[in-house]
Design an enzyme around this catalytic site. Structure first.
Site, PDB file in Angstrom:
ATOM      1  N   PRO A 192      -3.688  -8.016  15.044  1.00 55.09           N
ATOM      2  CA  PRO A 192      -3.954  -6.777  14.294  1.00 55.09           C
ATOM      3  C   PRO A 192      -3.324  -5.547  14.936  1.00 55.09           C
ATOM      4  CG  PRO A 192      -5.869  -7.346  15.619  1.00 55.09           C
ATOM      5  CD  PRO A 192      -4.855  -8.435  15.846  1.00 55.09           C
ATOM      6  N   ASP A 231      -7.853  -1.792   8.235  1.00 54.78           N
ATOM      7  CA  ASP A 231      -8.139  -0.404   7.877  1.00 54.78           C
ATOM      8  C   ASP A 231      -6.903   0.489   7.868  1.00 54.78           C
ATOM      9  OD1 ASP A 231      -7.717  -0.346  10.574  1.00 54.78           O
ATOM     10  OD2 ASP A 231      -9.671   0.458  11.120  1.00 54.78           O
ATOM     11  N   ARG A 277     -10.875   7.050  12.105  1.00 56.77           N
ATOM     12  CA  ARG A 277     -11.124   6.558  10.740  1.00 56.77           C
ATOM     13  C   ARG A 277     -11.802   7.619   9.885  1.00 56.77           C
ATOM     14  NH1 ARG A 277     -12.335   1.016  10.445  1.00 56.77           N
ATOM     15  NH2 ARG A 277     -13.860   1.671   8.907  1.00 56.77           N
ATOM     16  N   TYR A 310     -10.060  -1.312  19.404  1.00 58.39           N
ATOM     17  CA  TYR A 310      -9.596  -2.678  19.654  1.00 58.39           C
ATOM     18  C   TYR A 310      -9.584  -2.837  21.164  1.00 58.39           C
ATOM     19  CZ  TYR A 310      -7.879  -3.292  14.858  1.00 58.39           C
ATOM     20  OH  TYR A 310      -7.783  -3.426  13.492  1.00 58.39           O
TER      21      TYR A 310
HETATM   22  C1  LIG Z   1     -11.019  -7.492  12.596  1.00 59.53           C
HETATM   23  C2  LIG Z   1      -9.852  -7.376  11.726  1.00 59.53           C
HETATM   24  C3  LIG Z   1      -9.085  -6.245  11.829  1.00 59.53           C
HETATM   25  C4  LIG Z   1      -7.971  -6.107  11.055  1.00 59.53           C
HETATM   26  N1  LIG Z   1      -7.256  -4.948  11.169  1.00 59.53           N
HETATM   27  C5  LIG Z   1      -6.218  -4.731  10.328  1.00 59.53           C
HETATM   28  C6  LIG Z   1      -5.552  -3.480  10.291  1.00 59.53           C
HETATM   29  O1  LIG Z   1      -5.869  -2.584  11.044  1.00 59.53           O
HETATM   30  N2  LIG Z   1      -4.551  -3.294   9.406  1.00 59.53           N
HETATM   31  C7  LIG Z   1      -4.169  -4.277   8.562  1.00 59.53           C
HETATM   32  O2  LIG Z   1      -3.249  -4.053   7.765  1.00 59.53           O
HETATM   33  N3  LIG Z   1      -4.805  -5.491   8.572  1.00 59.53           N
HETATM   34  C8  LIG Z   1      -5.818  -5.733   9.425  1.00 59.53           C
HETATM   35  N4  LIG Z   1      -6.493  -6.935   9.403  1.00 59.53           N
HETATM   36  C9  LIG Z   1      -6.011  -8.009   8.583  1.00 59.53           C
HETATM   37  C10 LIG Z   1      -6.421  -7.860   7.167  1.00 59.53           C
HETATM   38  O3  LIG Z   1      -7.821  -7.790   7.016  1.00 59.53           O
HETATM   39  C11 LIG Z   1      -5.885  -9.061   6.448  1.00 59.53           C
HETATM   40  O4  LIG Z   1      -4.528  -9.214   6.789  1.00 59.53           O
HETATM   41  C12 LIG Z   1      -6.000  -8.880   4.946  1.00 59.53           C
HETATM   42  O5  LIG Z   1      -7.343  -8.815   4.549  1.00 59.53           O
HETATM   43  C13 LIG Z   1      -5.341 -10.057   4.261  1.00 59.53           C
HETATM   44  O6  LIG Z   1      -5.525  -9.950   2.901  1.00 59.53           O
HETATM   45  P1  LIG Z   1      -5.524 -11.249   1.993  1.00 59.53           P
HETATM   46  O7  LIG Z   1      -5.829 -10.761   0.616  1.00 59.53           O
HETATM   47  O8  LIG Z   1      -4.292 -12.004   2.216  1.00 59.53           O
HETATM   48  O9  LIG Z   1      -6.690 -12.180   2.534  1.00 59.53           O
HETATM   49  P2  LIG Z   1      -8.231 -11.905   2.731  1.00 59.53           P
HETATM   50  O10 LIG Z   1      -8.538 -10.481   2.912  1.00 59.53           O
HETATM   51  O11 LIG Z   1      -8.673 -12.858   3.767  1.00 59.53           O
HETATM   52  O12 LIG Z   1      -8.870 -12.306   1.337  1.00 59.53           O
HETATM   53  C14 LIG Z   1      -8.951 -13.642   0.914  1.00 59.53           C
HETATM   54  C15 LIG Z   1     -10.011 -13.746  -0.171  1.00 59.53           C
HETATM   55  O13 LIG Z   1      -9.978 -15.062  -0.681  1.00 59.53           O
HETATM   56  C16 LIG Z   1     -11.295 -15.552  -0.812  1.00 59.53           C
HETATM   57  N5  LIG Z   1     -11.205 -17.012  -0.690  1.00 59.53           N
HETATM   58  C17 LIG Z   1     -10.843 -17.729   0.390  1.00 59.53           C
HETATM   59  N6  LIG Z   1     -10.847 -19.039   0.099  1.00 59.53           N
HETATM   60  C18 LIG Z   1     -11.205 -19.155  -1.192  1.00 59.53           C
HETATM   61  C19 LIG Z   1     -11.388 -20.243  -2.065  1.00 59.53           C
HETATM   62  N7  LIG Z   1     -11.180 -21.508  -1.669  1.00 59.53           N
HETATM   63  N8  LIG Z   1     -11.786 -20.002  -3.329  1.00 59.53           N
HETATM   64  C20 LIG Z   1     -12.014 -18.733  -3.755  1.00 59.53           C
HETATM   65  N9  LIG Z   1     -11.852 -17.652  -2.967  1.00 59.53           N
HETATM   66  C21 LIG Z   1     -11.455 -17.870  -1.703  1.00 59.53           C
HETATM   67  C22 LIG Z   1     -12.070 -14.889   0.304  1.00 59.53           C
HETATM   68  O14 LIG Z   1     -13.441 -14.835  -0.006  1.00 59.53           O
HETATM   69  C23 LIG Z   1     -11.418 -13.512   0.348  1.00 59.53           C
HETATM   70  O15 LIG Z   1     -12.079 -12.594  -0.498  1.00 59.53           O
HETATM   71  C24 LIG Z   1      -7.610  -7.133  10.153  1.00 59.53           C
HETATM   72  C25 LIG Z   1      -8.397  -8.268  10.030  1.00 59.53           C
HETATM   73  C26 LIG Z   1      -9.511  -8.397  10.801  1.00 59.53           C
HETATM   74  C27 LIG Z   1     -10.378  -9.622  10.651  1.00 59.53           C
END
Ligand SMILES: Cc1cc2nc3c(=O)[nH]c(=O)nc-3n(C[C@H](O)[C@H](O)[C@H](O)COP(=O)(O)OP(=O)(O)OC[C@H]3O[C@@H](n4cnc5c(N)ncnc54)[C@H](O)[C@@H]3O)c2cc1C
Length: 601
Positions: A328, A52, A243, A251
């Site tokens: 996080p 977020d 927020r 957290y």
């Molecule tokens: C509880 C929590 C709190 C967080 N707090 C923060 C914060 O405060 N600030 C911050 O910057 N980050 C935070 N994060 C981290 C942040 O959510 C992630 O770092 C970010 O979402 C990563 O983005 P991404 O696009 O790399 O991966 P993801 O958001 O994980 O997206 C990956 C996508 O790929 C898709 N996918 C996966 N495997 C496949 C497949 N084989 N085929 C097709 N699709 C697939 C999934 O469905 C998903 O939509 C937090 C995460 C969590 C869980």
């Protein structure tokens, strides 16, 4: 009975995963008119939870795509951070309230918080307007990269073959498709399927801290509930993150023994529910009272790891959580993911357009791997301090508020500190001509006046993420005849056939945007005296003067460390300074662009 043949298709870029990394990349490529598809295994978009926090630098880059306005409208802005420590009477007390963002050059000197689903919606709506939709309920089942060296070296070839499977078979549609792609991006998260297909290892270890996370609308007498806050109590640490609307995220530091399944060694959400997390938070925030209904919760434990490679043969890339995971607590996951894709997308766009050599793509790994390693190092230091016992009378080697503050107040978390090292796209010469425009760092904000109508403009807004290199021509005082002669001689050099502006001229499609900034005052300056090369349009010429009311501006040359002799500054399409040259050494820029640009066929 005839077996239906599998559908084959071609695409410039196939993106696997529609999280922040994938969506950012798809949006940037769609903006650059690159033929892109994006698939995700999820049947629908996420509704709540996850990241977020959007850092000041990420807001700047969203602004460069025209996406910041909506974020700023919907988000909560965090300007202050408060630190609480154990008091002598039990419970916690305020030890410090300070700026949340201390990077002096931040254009947006605050953190923006908004749930990840709403942030993803900003990308999704923008992509829809550009004609790209996420293909949902779709996942890859195999990926093969050609081993033919000629094919790999040819940017017009389609050497990546991906088999896609539709998970929700709709009538008349074939469930399988073979996509032949020029490039593939795995933005498929921490458990990346793409990464595993190429046996890319993750280097690092599991972090030893486990956090309960919950979003709620609180009812409380805690005075810093609308500021970012770290409370280090004798019962553990709690982060309070205000927020959008009335929401607050907590957290809450948890004990391993309460949440880890001793047999599997993994987090078991059945061992601890939201009530227990909430009770722990209430205890840590005493003597303040906290009640409220929670809307979303999870238990979060991640590794602090970086992928050993971010690319295979510059054809398959990984970005975001697929190549780096960390706790996080520094709020960096989503920011790092968005910034990875911002770094990669313009490079792919240049190669697909035939403007740049394939070797440009190697700088994605060199630049973002370095950043990811620094991020993990920062995360380790910060996590150790946050999870450590606070300094008290009984605990003399605990973490002091000063230690916390010193680590917190770096410009790393703001994203402003990102500094790419010398490479084919970052020169290392002539830094002294523009000390405030650091080679390899993003161009800081400053307001100049448009020469034609004295309207103030933010320099960063003149550098949109539109795949073009920007040439900032600091002419010095053009009204001084000596300086005018220097500028005219520079223009003559730029008009020579071998100069970069002519060598890489693509009919009907310029690769450069020339922006002129004169040191003259608006009442003296005559726009029409400038050589036409420096005024392709009246809106491209600026003066370093105060705004018409005299309230701001007029110090840009000194802010950027540019002397009266002027300077040429090449800015990359992602807003980072690529090269600097004196006005009489245009050949420095010729050599810079020759190191990665391709002459039109
Ligand atoms: C509880 C929590 C709190 C967080 N707090 C923060 C914060 O405060 N600030 C911050 O910057 N980050 C935070 N994060 C981290 C942040 O959510 C992630 O770092 C970010 O979402 C990563 O983005 P991404 O696009 O790399 O991966 P993801 O958001 O994980 O997206 C990956 C996508 O790929 C898709 N996918 C996966 N495997 C496949 C497949 N084989 N085929 C097709 N699709 C697939 C999934 O469905 C998903 O939509 C937090 C995460 C969590 C869980």
């Amino acid at each position: 009975m005839s077996v239906p043949s599998v559908r084959h298709s071609e695409v410039d870029v196939l993106i696997i995963g529609a999280g922040p990394a994938g969506l950012m990349c798809a949006n940037a490529l769609a903006n650059a008119k690159v033929n892109v598809r994006i698939v995700d295994q999820r049947a629908s978009k996420i509704a709540a939870g996850n990241g977020d926090g959007i850092s000041p630098r990420t807001i700047e880059l969203l602004q460069s795509y025209g996406l910041a306005e909506r974020l700023l409208k919907e988000c909560c802005q965090i300007h202050l951070a408060a630190f609480y420590n154990p008091s002598s009477t039990g419970g916690i007390e305020l030890t410090n309230r300070t700026l949340n963002v201390t990077a002096p050059s931040a254009r947006y000197p605050f953190e923006a918080t908004l749930n990840q689903a709403a942030i993803q919606d900003i990308f999704l709506d923008s992509m829809t307007s550009l004609g790209v939709e996420v293909e949902r309920s779709t996942m890859p089942t195999s990926i093969e990269l050609s081993k033919d060296e000629d094919e790999l070296a040819d940017p017009t070839s389609y050497p990546v073959r991906v088999a896609l499977q539709r998970l929700d078979e709709s009538e008349g549609e074939q469930p399988e498709e073979i996509v032949h792609a020029k490039f593939v991006l795995g933005g498929d998260g921490a458990h990346s399927w793409t990464r595993k297909q190429f046996d890319i290892t993750m280097d690092g270890e599991q972090s030893d801290s486990i956090w309960g996370v919950m979003d709620l609308v609180p009812d409380t007498d805690f005075p810093d509930i609308r500021n970012k806050c770290l409370a280090q109590s004798n019962h553990g640490s709690v982060f309070v993150i205000p927020r959008e609307k009335d929401l607050v995220r907590l957290y809450v530091q948890l004990e391993e023994k309460d949440v880890i399944d001793p047999v599997t060694g993994r987090v078991d959400k059945d061992r601890m529910g939201p009530d227990h997390i909430f009770k722990t938070a209430q205890k840590s925030l005493e003597p303040y009272k906290l009640t409220g209904e929670f809307l979303w919760w999870t238990i979060y434990s991640v590794g602090q790891r970086v992928a050993s490679k971010f690319s295979i043969n510059n054809r398959v890339f990984i970005a975001g959580d697929a190549c780096h995971t960390h706790t996080p607590k520094a709020g960096q996951g989503m920011n790092a993911s968005i910034n990875d894709s911002h770094n990669l997308a313009w490079k792919i766009a240049q190669v697909v357009r035939g403007w740049a050599d394939m070797s440009l793509l190697s700088t994605y790994e060199s630049e973002r791997h370095k950043f990811a390693s620094e991020l993990i190092a920062f995360d380790k230091t910060w996590s150790t301090l946050v999870c450590g016992k606070p300094l008290t009378g009984q605990n003399s080697d605990g973490v002091s508020p000063e230690q916390l503050l010193k680590t917190f107040q770096t410009d790393f978390t703001s994203g402003i500190g990102v500094h790419y090292h010398p490479s084919v796209v970052v020169n290392d010469a002539y830094q002294e001509l523009a000390g405030g425009l650091v080679l390899g760092k993003r161009v800081p904000p400053y307001k100049f006046m448009r020469a034609a109508d004295a309207r103030p403009f933010e320099l960063q807004d003149l550098l949109p993420s539109d795949s073009l290199f920007k040439l900032l021509v600091f002419t010095g005082e053009f009204s001084d005849p000596l300086q005018q002669a220097r500028v005219e001689s520079m223009v003559a050099d730029m008009q020579k056939p071998h100069s970069f502006l002519n060598r890489y001229a693509t009919p009907g499609d310029s690769r450069f945007d020339v922006i002129t900034i004169s040191k003259d005052r608006k009442d003296k300056f005559d726009l029409l005296q400038l050589p036409t090369l420096l005024r392709s349009h009246w809106s491209k010429v600026f003066v370093d003067d105060t705004d018409p009311t005299g309230s701001f501006g007029g110090e840009g040359y000194s802010y950027f460390g540019v002397g009266s002799e002027g300077a040429l500054v090449a800015v990359r399409p992602d807003g980072y300074v690529g090269a600097i040259a004196p006005l009489d050494r245009v050949e420095v820029l010729d050599a810079y662009f020759a190191s990665f640009m391709k002459i039109p066929a």
